[in-house]
Enzyme design. Sequence first.
Site, short mmCIF file in Angstrom:
data_model
loop_
_atom_site.label_atom_id
_atom_site.label_comp_id
_atom_site.label_asym_id
_atom_site.label_seq_id
_atom_site.Cartn_x
_atom_site.Cartn_y
_atom_site.Cartn_z
N ASP A 140 0.76 -1.37 -0.15
CA ASP A 140 0.11 0.00 0.02
C ASP A 140 0.94 1.22 -0.14
OD1 ASP A 140 -2.18 1.48 -0.17
OD2 ASP A 140 -2.68 1.33 1.78
N HIS A 147 -4.18 13.89 1.90
CA HIS A 147 -4.40 12.99 2.77
C HIS A 147 -3.20 12.95 3.58
CE1 HIS A 147 -5.52 9.12 5.00
NE2 HIS A 147 -4.20 8.88 4.93
N GLU A 212 -10.55 3.79 3.93
CA GLU A 212 -9.73 4.78 3.11
C GLU A 212 -10.15 4.51 1.48
OE1 GLU A 212 -5.49 3.86 4.11
OE2 GLU A 212 -5.58 5.43 6.13
N GLU A 214 -9.13 4.39 -2.07
CA GLU A 214 -7.90 3.94 -2.70
C GLU A 214 -8.35 3.41 -4.21
OE1 GLU A 214 -4.50 2.49 -0.79
OE2 GLU A 214 -5.23 3.19 1.41
N ASP A 246 -8.92 0.31 2.06
CA ASP A 246 -7.93 0.22 3.14
C ASP A 246 -8.58 0.40 4.46
OD1 ASP A 246 -5.76 -0.54 4.68
OD2 ASP A 246 -4.71 1.24 4.13
N ARG A 250 -8.06 3.52 13.70
CA ARG A 250 -7.08 4.53 13.77
C ARG A 250 -6.52 4.57 15.27
NH1 ARG A 250 -6.02 5.71 8.53
NH2 ARG A 250 -7.78 6.30 7.69
N GLN A 253 -3.66 2.33 15.25
CA GLN A 253 -2.79 2.86 14.29
C GLN A 253 -1.80 3.83 15.17
OE1 GLN A 253 -4.12 4.64 10.78
NE2 GLN A 253 -2.26 5.18 9.80
N LYS A 266 -4.39 -2.16 10.12
CA LYS A 266 -4.84 -2.36 8.78
C LYS A 266 -4.66 -3.75 8.16
CE LYS A 266 -3.42 2.39 7.49
NZ LYS A 266 -4.38 2.95 6.66
N THR A 270 -9.31 -5.84 3.96
CA THR A 270 -9.15 -4.88 2.54
C THR A 270 -10.01 -5.34 1.49
OG1 THR A 270 -6.78 -4.73 3.19
CG2 THR A 270 -7.49 -3.91 1.15
N GLU A 386 -10.13 12.28 8.18
CA GLU A 386 -10.13 13.60 7.59
C GLU A 386 -11.07 14.48 7.84
OE1 GLU A 386 -7.45 13.25 3.79
OE2 GLU A 386 -7.98 11.32 4.46
MN MN Z 1 -4.12 2.87 2.91
#
Ligand code: MN
Length: 439
Positions: A140, A147, A212, A214, A246, A250, A253, A266, A270, A386
């Site tokens: 990834d 971002h 996420e 992507e 993804d 948080r 993380q 993560k 996915t 975000e």
């Molecule tokens: Mn990602």
Amino acid sequence: MSVATLDATHDAALQSWVPSANLAGTDFPIQNLPFGRFRRAGTTEPLRVGVAIGDQVLDLQRALVAGGWGEAARGWLTPLAAGDLNAFMAQGPAARRGLRATLSAALRVGSPGQAALPSCLLPQADAEMALPCAIGDYTDFYTGIHHATTVGKLFRPDNPLLPNYKWVPIGYHGRVSSIGVSGQRFHRPKGQTKPTPEADPVFAPAKRLDYELELGVFVGAGNALGEPMSMDAAEADWFGMVLLNDWSARDVQAWEYQPLGPFLAKNFATTISPWIVTQEALAPFRVPFAHPEGDPAPLPYIDSPANRAQGGIAIALEVALQTAAMREAGLPPQRISQSNFADAYWTVAQMVAHHGSNGCNLQPGDLMGSGTQSGPEAGQGGSLLELSLGGTQTLTLANGESRTFLQDGDCVVMRGRCERAGAAAMGFGDCTGTVLPPR
Ligand code: MN
């Protein structure tokens, strides 16, 4: 072999004998022709490779038998008829372009295929989709600079964008075993988090579960171990793209990511969309690529005239959310953000060339995530982290519910569309996933 160029298969006036492929708004007109793996829903029959056309799947196993193909086409179709998309990917760009031209001709109004192939169609509504190919490795990247800047501010207010960002296409090696296809349902992960700076860490269900937005890129033939992947080779080689979610915890993380990067935050799920839209299908939507004025130029090993001229790809992206309450009330998913892959800081070829630049062997079916694609404006964040500014701003939905992060029962829907004057509009199909309660 170089970057895909426009040819007769891109003619916006082409019509298919499959009527639904000619409807405005379809993701799968005859100019798209993406590959996926499927079986008839409710059966345990072996997976086979098909091509999406309108609301149908062209079953390539049946299509090979239906006949009328030349020798080259039989060579391309043989691994696909056996359900092995990786073996076809390994044949490289010439095979990809050859089969595209062949299928485009066969699906056109008035072609001999109009008599031979209708029995090879299955309605997509009657198909169960699987991962499109065997994925050997998953990496990834982090190409969304908006971002990276916004998230960097949340994690490191004094130091948002690290100095390597504008030189190195940053990435981490991800996990293949938990990649699922659209429709994936997974339990909210448990993990280690640190509730406050003073408190000891705890092991509990993640509270700050996020998505996420992507794109995923599939490698074509790849490169041999020890033989660096060049930009020229990377530009021609990459097979195609899917949407990719993804999923990210948080709170896990934030506690675990230093010094080696994402790990359990993560690797629990996915989700990708089922149809790989090929590099050739995306050719009409290529755009020039440049770093902003004043930023460093890419080093020569990830620079090329073709990349500057048309390294970017304009793909309009969006995320929609359907909560359990919305589903029960019969409400459709509500769009919560939009962005465009043309805003990425690194191109597909740069990701592929960088990954293979040290002689790391990329293999057919390897998957590379683009990193979260957020737009430059507020409200264009490709993640709830975000949109909620780190959980400090509440997002209010039309039915009165609110979110900072995902709740159990939430379904996230990602979509991607390519539209340009003079080209047939196309899309990626849905990439959906649903959060279940923790176990
Ligand atoms: Mn990602």
